[in-house]
Design an enzyme around this catalytic site. Structure first.
Site, mmCIF file in Angstrom:
data_model
loop_
_atom_site.group_PDB
_atom_site.id
_atom_site.type_symbol
_atom_site.label_atom_id
_atom_site.label_comp_id
_atom_site.label_asym_id
_atom_site.label_seq_id
_atom_site.Cartn_x
_atom_site.Cartn_y
_atom_site.Cartn_z
ATOM 1 N N ARG A 94 -0.464 -9.102 13.478
ATOM 2 C CA ARG A 94 -1.068 -8.113 12.563
ATOM 3 C C ARG A 94 -2.004 -8.823 11.579
ATOM 4 N NH1 ARG A 94 4.251 -5.379 10.526
ATOM 5 N NH2 ARG A 94 2.979 -3.926 9.348
ATOM 6 N N ARG A 122 -9.520 0.579 8.945
ATOM 7 C CA ARG A 122 -9.084 -0.787 9.242
ATOM 8 C C ARG A 122 -10.118 -1.539 10.065
ATOM 9 N NH1 ARG A 122 -3.224 0.255 8.866
ATOM 10 N NH2 ARG A 122 -2.004 -1.617 9.137
ATOM 11 N N ARG A 165 11.697 -6.038 4.754
ATOM 12 C CA ARG A 165 11.505 -4.591 4.519
ATOM 13 C C ARG A 165 12.493 -3.738 5.317
ATOM 14 N NH1 ARG A 165 5.513 -2.310 4.710
ATOM 15 N NH2 ARG A 165 5.554 -2.896 6.909
ATOM 16 N N ARG A 197 11.395 -1.551 10.816
ATOM 17 C CA ARG A 197 10.327 -1.211 11.752
ATOM 18 C C ARG A 197 10.256 -2.240 12.884
ATOM 19 N NH1 ARG A 197 5.025 -0.034 8.188
ATOM 20 N NH2 ARG A 197 4.156 -1.167 9.952
ATOM 21 N N LYS A 233 0.834 -1.218 0.000
ATOM 22 C CA LYS A 233 0.000 0.000 0.000
ATOM 23 C C LYS A 233 0.866 1.265 0.000
ATOM 24 C CE LYS A 233 -2.264 -1.042 3.826
ATOM 25 N NZ LYS A 233 -1.712 -2.358 4.218
#
Ligand code: AMP
Length: 247
Positions: free
Chosen positions: A200, A108, A156, A189, A33
């Site tokens: 998550r 969300r 990431r 992160r 996203k």
């Protein structure tokens, strides 16, 4: 259909003339996203509003919201609806949202979606339908399978200066651990670990998948395969938005 963002940016496609209006990018953690929102920002010149980025800003600055959000975020749980809605309301009140905006990571939950729908309906009342702010929301959901998401999340790395997103497996920087553009040390992160990813994904399945169904049932909705090269996914999103706007 234009084959790439470059083609769209060159003006050969209708990307320039589209008034984007409000766009929702939906999808699981790691689906792309943020990366895609940045491509759409370049094309349409409207802001990306990432609730994750806004919350990380509060967290880094130790604001009262940041202090509440920190623990929840580090555990992979969602921050309370009322707090997030208020933060989004403040951001949407900024003048740069007048031609539209890309909401990345919001709504969300169904409560957030109801809040957004009510806010947009209230804005619509009394406005001529030609004004960008009165355009209905269009929602695009990106899909990628679980194992691929896990690889994307754990690989990431972000540049803390310019926000460029890398992946050590599929999009590594030229020099390991260093941003190609800024020369800054890349960071991971705190919630991009395998354990937190699993949490998550649980939140996503229980609370966010119903939001996808909510927008799917409203008609101005498209699903794009996110497991393709970045430019191909971007072209798919742009084509979907233009198709939905023409409805
Ligand atoms: P993201 O960067 O979108 O993956 O978001 C990182 C974390 O911020 C999430 O795991 C949540 O803890 C929190 N967060 C971001 N957006 C929302 C939202 N719309 N509602 C509740 N929590 C959110």
């Amino acid at each position: 259909m234009p084959s790439s963002v470059t083609e769209l940016q060159s003006g050969r496609a209708m990307g320039h003339s589209t008034i984007p209006g409000p766009i929702l990018l939906l999808g699981a953690p790691g689906v792309g996203k943020g990366t895609q929102a940045k491509e759409l920002v370049k094309l349409w010149g409207i802001p990306q509003i990432s609730t994750g980025d806004l919350l990380r800003f509060h967290k880094a600055n130790g604001t009262p919201l940041g202090l509440i959000a920190k623990e929840l975020m580090d555990r992979g749980e969602l921050v309370h609806d009322d707090l997030v809605n208020e933060m989004v309301a403040e951001r949407l009140a900024q003048p740069d949202t007048a031609r539209g905006y890309i909401l990345d990571g919001f709504p969300r939950t169904l409560k957030q979606a109801d809040w957004l729908d009510a806010r947009l309906d209230a804005k619509l009342a009394g406005r001529p339908s030609t004004q960008p702010q009165s355009l209905p929301v269009v929602a695009v959901s990106l899909k990628v399978d679980y194992n691929q998401l896990l690889r994307r999340i754990t690989g990431r790395r972000n540049c803390p200066v310019c926000g460029t997103i890398y992946n050590i497996y599929v999009k590594p920087p030229k020099v390991e651990g260093v941003c190609d553009l800024e020369g800054a040390a890349l960071v991971q992160r705190a919630d991009d670990t395998e354990e937190v990813f699993a949490e998550r994904m649980k939140s996503y399945a229980a609370l966010t998948e119903p939001v996808v169904d909510h927008y799917r049932s409203q008609g101005r909705f498209a699903e794009v395969d996110g497991d393709q090269p970045i430019e191909v996914v971007s072209a798919g999103i742009i084509a979907a938005v233009e198709r939905l706007r023409a409805k």
